[in-house]
Design a protein around this motif. Structure first.
Motif, PDB file in Angstrom:
ATOM      1  N   ALA A  39      50.721 107.778 -11.994  1.00  0.00           N
ATOM      2  CA  ALA A  39      50.117 108.835 -11.179  1.00  0.00           C
ATOM      3  C   ALA A  39      48.934 109.471 -11.916  1.00  0.00           C
ATOM      4  O   ALA A  39      47.875 109.704 -11.328  1.00  0.00           O
ATOM      5  CB  ALA A  39      51.165 109.894 -10.834  1.00  0.00           C
ATOM      6  N   TYR A  89      54.414 110.813  -3.089  1.00  0.00           N
ATOM      7  CA  TYR A  89      54.757 111.796  -4.124  1.00  0.00           C
ATOM      8  C   TYR A  89      55.696 112.862  -3.553  1.00  0.00           C
ATOM      9  O   TYR A  89      56.668 113.253  -4.182  1.00  0.00           O
ATOM     10  CB  TYR A  89      53.517 112.545  -4.631  1.00  0.00           C
ATOM     11  N   LEU A 105      53.081 102.395  -6.416  1.00  0.00           N
ATOM     12  CA  LEU A 105      52.019 103.125  -7.099  1.00  0.00           C
ATOM     13  C   LEU A 105      51.059 102.187  -7.826  1.00  0.00           C
ATOM     14  O   LEU A 105      49.841 102.362  -7.769  1.00  0.00           O
ATOM     15  CB  LEU A 105      52.649 104.108  -8.089  1.00  0.00           C
TER      16      LEU A 105
END
Length: 129
Positions: A39, A89, A105
């Motif tokens: 992330a 998320y 991701l």
């Protein structure tokens, strides 16, 4: 998890150590840390794009700010990807991250990097800061 899913990321010398760190966490089955690193790398890549290509310095870094700035700078495809990621998320419990969550991701990370490099070249070179 196979590294082929980050094929485009692995072609960028500057990003290789960062993706290696993620895969080290995966090997240790520390999916929460690998998810957080992925992330953060997505945010870093988008910030780098805005800084290098559009000369925009982002002060309050969050996903909504990145989406807004990408969209404002005609990077709608990347903004749409971040919207998808943000939805993901919001639905995740960081204590229950799975390999599938990571795959999601990492595939998006690779798509973001591919899109940036195709449109703007390798903006990730260390010596261009």
């Amino acid at each position: 998890m196979e590294k082929e899913i980050v094929y485009n990321v692995n072609k960028i010398e500057f990003l290789k150590p960062k993706i290696d760190k993620i895969y080290n966490f995966i090997e240790k089955e520390n999916y929460t840390e690998s998810y957080k690193c992925a992330a953060n790398l997505i945010e870093f890549v988008c910030i780098k794009l805005l800084d290098k290509v559009y000369k925009k310095k982002i002060e309050n870094i969050n996903i909504a700010t990145l989406i807004s700035n990408l969209d404002e700078n005609k990077e709608g495809k990347l903004a749409d990807i971040l919207i998808e990621i943000n939805s993901e998320y919001n639905s995740k419990n960081l204590n229950k991250i799975t390999k599938l969550d990571l795959r999601f991701l990492l595939v998006y990370l690779d798509e973001i990097v591919r899109s940036i490099v195709e449109k703007h070249g390798d903006i990730f070179k260390e010596n261009e800061d």
